[in-house]
Enzyme design. Sequence first.
Site, PDB file in Angstrom:
ATOM      1  N   ASP A 164     -13.721  42.410 -14.027  1.00 31.92           N
ATOM      2  CA  ASP A 164     -13.115  43.153 -15.131  1.00 31.92           C
ATOM      3  C   ASP A 164     -14.155  43.864 -15.992  1.00 31.92           C
ATOM      4  O   ASP A 164     -15.364  43.653 -15.838  1.00 31.92           O
ATOM      5  CB  ASP A 164     -12.256  42.206 -15.999  1.00 31.92           C
ATOM      6  CG  ASP A 164     -12.936  40.881 -16.300  1.00 31.92           C
ATOM      7  OD1 ASP A 164     -14.184  40.822 -16.258  1.00 31.92           O
ATOM      8  OD2 ASP A 164     -12.244  39.903 -16.586  1.00 31.92           O
ATOM      9  N   GLU A 176      -3.458  38.312 -18.410  1.00 29.43           N
ATOM     10  CA  GLU A 176      -2.949  37.487 -19.497  1.00 29.43           C
ATOM     11  C   GLU A 176      -1.604  36.852 -19.118  1.00 29.43           C
ATOM     12  O   GLU A 176      -0.918  37.350 -18.210  1.00 29.43           O
ATOM     13  CB  GLU A 176      -2.757  38.363 -20.749  1.00 29.43           C
ATOM     14  CG  GLU A 176      -4.040  38.988 -21.283  1.00 29.43           C
ATOM     15  CD  GLU A 176      -4.927  38.014 -22.050  1.00 29.43           C
ATOM     16  OE1 GLU A 176      -4.906  36.807 -21.771  1.00 29.43           O
ATOM     17  OE2 GLU A 176      -5.671  38.480 -22.928  1.00 29.43           O
TER      18      GLU A 176
HETATM   19  C1  GLP Z   1     -13.147  36.671 -20.532  1.00 34.12           C
HETATM   20  C2  GLP Z   1     -13.244  37.197 -19.106  1.00 34.12           C
HETATM   21  C3  GLP Z   1     -12.745  36.191 -18.128  1.00 34.12           C
HETATM   22  C4  GLP Z   1     -13.396  34.858 -18.404  1.00 34.12           C
HETATM   23  C5  GLP Z   1     -13.003  34.381 -19.762  1.00 34.12           C
HETATM   24  C6  GLP Z   1     -13.575  33.026 -20.111  1.00 34.12           C
HETATM   25  O1  GLP Z   1     -11.909  36.816 -21.112  1.00 34.12           O
HETATM   26  N1  GLP Z   1     -12.521  38.375 -18.900  1.00 34.12           N
HETATM   27  O2  GLP Z   1     -13.025  36.645 -16.807  1.00 34.12           O
HETATM   28  O3  GLP Z   1     -12.982  33.939 -17.439  1.00 34.12           O
HETATM   29  O4  GLP Z   1     -13.505  35.333 -20.667  1.00 34.12           O
HETATM   30  O5  GLP Z   1     -14.757  33.198 -20.792  1.00 34.12           O
HETATM   31  P1  GLP Z   1     -15.780  32.071 -21.150  1.00 34.12           P
HETATM   32  O6  GLP Z   1     -16.437  31.714 -19.875  1.00 34.12           O
HETATM   33  O7  GLP Z   1     -16.732  32.716 -22.106  1.00 34.12           O
HETATM   34  O8  GLP Z   1     -15.013  30.966 -21.764  1.00 34.12           O
END
Ligand code: GLP
Length: 250
Positions: free
Chosen positions: A67, A143
């Site tokens: 993403d 989401e």
């Molecule tokens: C973002 C990314 C996701 C990721 C999520 C969790 O929203 N788009 O791909 O899995 O964060 O992030 P973190 O690893 O910082 O908790």
Amino acid sequence: MKVILATGSKDFGKKTAELIIEQVKSNPNSVLGLATGSSPIETYKSIIEDFKENNTDYSNIKTVNLDEYCGIDTSNEQSYKYFMDDNLFNHINIKKDNTFIPNGKALDMSVECDRYEELIKSLGGVDLQLLGIGSNGHIGFNEPNTHFTKKTNCVDLEMETIEANSRFFSSIDEVPKQALSMGIGTIMSAKKILLIATGHSKSNMIYETIFGEVSPKSPCTILQFHPDVTIIADEDAMSKVLINNLDVVN
Ligand code: GLP
């Protein structure tokens, strides 16, 4: 589903990196699906350490990222392009031309989504997809919803996600409200999936991923239908699973 418990952040990063390195060694032409956020940082550090010690070869590896935020420039430190260069690509012998991330500054997001989906197909699909998980169960930026989105799409971010990701920005107002994300169908097409999670805020969703009812309300639950998923999580993220279901943990 295979479930691996990690002890502490170093062990977590090492165990995840080992599986990615194994993939790279067994097929040096692999297509890796990569993720951003805080969860993969220790993994990328371990991959870089291994590269320095063992010269693991990434020269024919291709990567596609899950993403990218809409509307921020790749020179912005918060863009996922910047993150990937800074945390991984600048430190191993991968060719930058072989690393792909959706273009969050594209003029037409719908055209960009189709282009990205076709690109993944033209590479032969993803061999190993690394996935983080949002505290609301999102994977990529898919989401909670009323339906599973199949292909790469432009997503309106939930307030919970904007709040969670605001820790990386100087103020919540700077967090983009939209992102481009591989769809659930794109993610499920990967041959193997590696889901990683740390911290208490992920414990409900790790439990749901393994035991929950499959529903777009918790996008991570779709992973129950994938034939080759490995979850690696630390004790905190695994806490709800560990209370009653010790037998699932390797
Ligand atoms: C973002 C990314 C996701 C990721 C999520 C969790 O929203 N788009 O791909 O899995 O964060 O992030 P973190 O690893 O910082 O908790």
